[in-house]
Motif scaffolding. Structure first.
Motif, PDB file in Angstrom:
ATOM      1  N   ARG A   1     -33.509  -2.530  -3.228  1.00 33.96           N
ATOM      2  CA  ARG A   1     -35.513  -3.346  -2.423  1.00 33.96           C
ATOM      3  C   ARG A   1     -34.388  -5.063  -1.777  1.00 33.96           C
ATOM      4  O   ARG A   1     -35.283  -6.034  -1.651  1.00 33.96           O
ATOM      5  N   ARG A   2     -33.469  -4.947  -1.863  1.00 32.88           N
ATOM      6  CA  ARG A   2     -32.597  -6.458  -1.157  1.00 32.88           C
ATOM      7  C   ARG A   2     -33.969  -7.336  -2.472  1.00 32.88           C
ATOM      8  O   ARG A   2     -33.308  -8.632  -1.181  1.00 32.88           O
ATOM      9  N   ALA A   3     -33.245  -7.431  -3.408  1.00 32.31           N
ATOM     10  CA  ALA A   3     -33.864  -8.582  -4.128  1.00 32.31           C
ATOM     11  C   ALA A   3     -33.205  -9.335  -4.111  1.00 32.31           C
ATOM     12  O   ALA A   3     -32.933  -9.234  -5.401  1.00 32.31           O
ATOM     13  N   ARG A   4     -32.433  -9.968  -3.867  1.00 29.51           N
ATOM     14  CA  ARG A   4     -31.184 -10.956  -4.227  1.00 29.51           C
ATOM     15  C   ARG A   4     -31.919 -12.327  -5.299  1.00 29.51           C
ATOM     16  O   ARG A   4     -31.057 -13.026  -5.781  1.00 29.51           O
ATOM     17  N   ASP A   5     -33.170 -12.633  -4.492  1.00 29.16           N
ATOM     18  CA  ASP A   5     -33.669 -13.920  -4.986  1.00 29.16           C
ATOM     19  C   ASP A   5     -33.720 -13.374  -6.526  1.00 29.16           C
ATOM     20  O   ASP A   5     -33.642 -13.985  -7.663  1.00 29.16           O
ATOM     21  N   ARG A   6     -34.520 -12.277  -6.909  1.00 33.31           N
ATOM     22  CA  ARG A   6     -35.033 -11.643  -8.419  1.00 33.31           C
ATOM     23  C   ARG A   6     -33.073 -12.413  -9.014  1.00 33.31           C
ATOM     24  O   ARG A   6     -33.187 -12.163 -10.060  1.00 33.31           O
ATOM     25  N   ALA A   7     -32.445 -10.951  -8.423  1.00 36.52           N
ATOM     26  CA  ALA A   7     -31.150 -10.820  -9.439  1.00 36.52           C
ATOM     27  C   ALA A   7     -30.382 -12.542  -9.288  1.00 36.52           C
ATOM     28  O   ALA A   7     -29.975 -12.493 -10.749  1.00 36.52           O
ATOM     29  N   ALA A   8     -30.229 -13.299  -8.728  1.00 40.99           N
ATOM     30  CA  ALA A   8     -30.298 -14.500  -9.104  1.00 40.99           C
ATOM     31  C   ALA A   8     -30.828 -15.586  -9.864  1.00 40.99           C
ATOM     32  O   ALA A   8     -29.876 -15.918 -10.480  1.00 40.99           O
ATOM     33  N   ASP A   9     -32.263 -15.359  -9.675  1.00 39.32           N
ATOM     34  CA  ASP A   9     -32.979 -16.017 -10.724  1.00 39.32           C
ATOM     35  C   ASP A   9     -32.725 -15.573 -12.581  1.00 39.32           C
ATOM     36  O   ASP A   9     -32.348 -15.535 -13.067  1.00 39.32           O
ATOM     37  N   ALA A  10     -32.310 -14.217 -12.961  1.00 36.32           N
ATOM     38  CA  ALA A  10     -31.943 -13.710 -13.851  1.00 36.32           C
ATOM     39  C   ALA A  10     -30.517 -13.832 -14.295  1.00 36.32           C
ATOM     40  O   ALA A  10     -31.064 -14.369 -14.750  1.00 36.32           O
ATOM     41  N   LEU A  11     -29.631 -13.577 -13.132  1.00 38.07           N
ATOM     42  CA  LEU A  11     -28.578 -14.276 -13.676  1.00 38.07           C
ATOM     43  C   LEU A  11     -28.384 -15.820 -13.851  1.00 38.07           C
ATOM     44  O   LEU A  11     -28.073 -15.971 -15.361  1.00 38.07           O
ATOM     45  N   ARG A  12     -28.878 -16.450 -13.573  1.00 39.33           N
ATOM     46  CA  ARG A  12     -29.633 -17.801 -13.913  1.00 39.33           C
ATOM     47  C   ARG A  12     -29.792 -18.313 -15.361  1.00 39.33           C
ATOM     48  O   ARG A  12     -29.249 -18.819 -15.886  1.00 39.33           O
ATOM     49  N   SER A  13     -31.274 -17.445 -14.799  1.00 37.28           N
ATOM     50  CA  SER A  13     -32.043 -17.482 -16.371  1.00 37.28           C
ATOM     51  C   SER A  13     -31.506 -17.158 -17.737  1.00 37.28           C
ATOM     52  O   SER A  13     -31.201 -18.082 -18.365  1.00 37.28           O
ATOM     53  N   ALA A  14     -30.534 -16.035 -17.567  1.00 35.16           N
ATOM     54  CA  ALA A  14     -30.042 -15.771 -19.308  1.00 35.16           C
ATOM     55  C   ALA A  14     -28.723 -16.790 -19.268  1.00 35.16           C
ATOM     56  O   ALA A  14     -28.318 -17.084 -20.029  1.00 35.16           O
ATOM     57  N   THR A  15     -28.019 -17.101 -17.878  1.00 38.19           N
ATOM     58  CA  THR A  15     -26.621 -18.036 -18.683  1.00 38.19           C
ATOM     59  C   THR A  15     -27.224 -19.499 -18.787  1.00 38.19           C
ATOM     60  O   THR A  15     -27.002 -20.133 -19.752  1.00 38.19           O
ATOM     61  N   VAL A  16     -28.159 -19.808 -18.659  1.00 43.27           N
ATOM     62  CA  VAL A  16     -29.179 -20.874 -19.078  1.00 43.27           C
ATOM     63  C   VAL A  16     -29.477 -20.645 -20.884  1.00 43.27           C
ATOM     64  O   VAL A  16     -29.371 -22.010 -21.331  1.00 43.27           O
ATOM     65  N   MET A  17     -29.962 -19.558 -20.404  1.00 41.75           N
ATOM     66  CA  MET A  17     -30.429 -19.032 -21.820  1.00 41.75           C
ATOM     67  C   MET A  17     -29.092 -19.586 -23.020  1.00 41.75           C
ATOM     68  O   MET A  17     -29.649 -19.767 -24.061  1.00 41.75           O
ATOM     69  N   ARG A  18     -28.104 -18.440 -22.545  1.00 42.53           N
ATOM     70  CA  ARG A  18     -27.194 -18.813 -23.257  1.00 42.53           C
ATOM     71  C   ARG A  18     -26.179 -20.116 -23.642  1.00 42.53           C
ATOM     72  O   ARG A  18     -25.697 -20.375 -25.177  1.00 42.53           O
ATOM     73  N   LEU A  19     -26.594 -21.175 -22.477  1.00 39.59           N
ATOM     74  CA  LEU A  19     -26.043 -22.751 -23.131  1.00 39.59           C
ATOM     75  C   LEU A  19     -26.394 -23.691 -22.977  1.00 39.59           C
ATOM     76  O   LEU A  19     -25.730 -24.127 -24.373  1.00 39.59           O
ATOM     77  N   LEU A  20     -28.037 -23.157 -24.130  1.00 35.66           N
ATOM     78  CA  LEU A  20     -28.484 -23.821 -24.134  1.00 35.66           C
ATOM     79  C   LEU A  20     -28.189 -24.848 -25.721  1.00 35.66           C
ATOM     80  O   LEU A  20     -27.793 -25.696 -26.279  1.00 35.66           O
ATOM     81  N   PRO A  21     -27.846 -23.384 -26.529  1.00 30.18           N
ATOM     82  CA  PRO A  21     -27.705 -23.172 -28.133  1.00 30.18           C
ATOM     83  C   PRO A  21     -26.319 -24.014 -28.368  1.00 30.18           C
ATOM     84  O   PRO A  21     -25.964 -25.524 -28.933  1.00 30.18           O
ATOM     85  N   ARG A  22     -25.275 -24.155 -26.940  1.00 24.60           N
ATOM     86  CA  ARG A  22     -24.665 -24.906 -27.314  1.00 24.60           C
ATOM     87  C   ARG A  22     -24.170 -26.408 -26.749  1.00 24.60           C
ATOM     88  O   ARG A  22     -23.464 -26.744 -27.512  1.00 24.60           O
ATOM     89  N   LEU A  23     -25.186 -26.615 -26.318  1.00 21.96           N
ATOM     90  CA  LEU A  23     -25.289 -28.470 -25.364  1.00 21.96           C
ATOM     91  C   LEU A  23     -26.134 -28.635 -26.058  1.00 21.96           C
ATOM     92  O   LEU A  23     -26.375 -29.996 -26.148  1.00 21.96           O
ATOM     93  N   GLY A  24     -26.729 -27.583 -27.354  1.00 19.85           N
ATOM     94  CA  GLY A  24     -27.526 -28.836 -28.276  1.00 19.85           C
ATOM     95  C   GLY A  24     -29.184 -28.999 -27.533  1.00 19.85           C
ATOM     96  O   GLY A  24     -29.908 -29.878 -28.093  1.00 19.85           O
ATOM     97  N   LEU A  25     -29.573 -28.235 -26.688  1.00 24.56           N
ATOM     98  CA  LEU A  25     -31.362 -28.201 -25.909  1.00 24.56           C
ATOM     99  C   LEU A  25     -31.944 -27.798 -26.367  1.00 24.56           C
ATOM    100  O   LEU A  25     -31.295 -26.291 -26.741  1.00 24.56           O
TER     101      LEU A  25
END
Length: 370
Positions: free
Chosen positions: A290-314
């Motif tokens: 579906r050429r949904a690069r925006d949705r794919a990028a949003d999914a990748l970024r959201s998953a990365t941020v959710m994994r980073l938050l505990p390590r950053l204490g946020l």
């Protein structure tokens, strides 16, 4: 069977208790309708708040529905509060009110009522917005200070009668033999919606609470007619009400008896086991088709941020600026580059999406190793 009956009984008792509490709460919090200055009305034009305040301060307030109630309750030491309504106009009614013992507080009277109950005053200048300072020596007014009366009538003395005028004539008082007659040109400062303005509550309580016994007369229906209204339920025979009540109870019992009872949890094996990698690949192919690069990028970024938050204490509610600053501090990267990677615009091509995925992996690895 015994255990089932006990369970159903407790469920039924809980349902009855909930219904009873809801019914009582609804009755106590429901607004009470009524006309202007009705002592039982809780709407903006009612006087329930003022009557309640007077009673809380030890004043005995008697609500009179007819002129006969006023005659029976009035004493030489009482105060009759008479509010002008559509049903205060009969000559005999005004005559009996004038002959009632005790002081009189007359609220926004029309010409006929004023002539019958307060003959020593007359209509002043045209109605205007009144209030401000009392400018008089009436104790009730001086203790109240500035008020906001709204649109009000004003009064002047007849034939140089000794009349005390406050608030430019919106509140007047004079002595008629042993009786004190007080007239106010508006009741806006006494109704529920006007008590909180300026010193309105103080003036209303000082005037209406001048005596320890108050007879509140604001007729809401013609003399001789019942104030109540006939509803549909009043037209039904009592037997029909009992039948409806028993039917409702039977339906409730049937619902309890037929209700699905939850048993212990049962573990069931899934019909198909799907590997996590296959789920990720399937979703990726769906995004690509579906050429949904925006949705794919949003999914990748959201998953990365959710994994980073505990390590950053946020926490999950952290602002993007705080996340970018924490990642840059931990990984030593440029905040602008980190912000563009984590929260930048979606990639324009598939190759840009792959580059973004690698950059996200690098940021997550740097934070994990720092």
């Amino acid at each position: 069977m015994t255990l089932r009956w006990r369970t159903a009984r407790w469920v039924l008792l809980a349902a009855v208790a909930i219904v009873a509490v809801a019914a009582v709460s609804t009755y106590l919090t429901a607004p009470r309708p009524g006309g202007r200055l009705d002592p039982e009305a809780t709407g903006p034009d009612g006087a329930h708040a003022l009557v309640s305040l007077l009673r809380q301060h030890g004043v005995e307030v008697i609500t009179a529905e007819t002129i006969g109630d006023v005659q029976r309750a009035a004493t030489p030491d009482s105060l009759v509060v008479a509010a002008q309504t559509l049903y205060l106009s009969d000559d005999d009614q005004l005559h009996q009110l004038a002959s009632a013992p005790g002081d009189l507080l007359l609220i926004e009277p029309v010409g006929k009522t004023r002539e019958a109950l307060a003959p020593k005053i007359k209509q002043g200048k045209a109605s205007s917005f009144g209030g401000g300072a009392p400018d008089c020596d009436l104790p009730e007014a001086t203790r109240s200070g500035d008020v906001e009366l709204g649109l009000t009538n004003t009064f002047e003395p007849v034939d140089d009668a000794q009349v005390t005028r406050c608030y430019e004539g919106a509140v007047v008082r004079y002595q008629d033999g042993g009786r004190t007659v007080t007239v106010v040109g508006t009741g806006d400062f006494m109704v529920n919606g006007g008590l909180l303005k300026a010193g309105n509550a103080a003036l209303a309580m000082n005037l209406a609470g001048a005596r320890s016994r108050v007879i509140w007369y604001a007729p809401q229906h013609p003399e001789g007619e019942s104030p109540g209204t006939t509803g549909i339920s009043d037209l039904l025979p009592k037997q029909v009400r009992w039948v409806v009540l028993w039917l409702a109870l039977a339906v409730a019992l049937l619902a309890v008896a037929s209700a699905r009872r939850l048993g212990p949890l049962v573990a069931e094996s899934l019909p198909v086991v799907v590997r996590a990698s296959e789920t990720v690949e399937g979703r990726g192919r769906l995004y690509r088709s579906r050429r949904a690069r925006d949705r794919a990028a949003d999914a990748l970024r959201s998953a990365t941020v959710m994994r980073l938050l505990p390590r950053l204490g946020l926490t999950t509610g952290a602002a993007p600026q705080a996340i970018v600053a924490a990642v840059a501090a931990r990984g030593g990267g440029d905040p602008g580059s980190v912000g563009h990677t984590l929260f930048g615009p979606p990639p324009g091509t598939d190759s840009d999406l792959v580059v973004l995925a690698h950059q996200l992996d690098d940021i997550e690895r740097q934070v994990a190793q720092s």
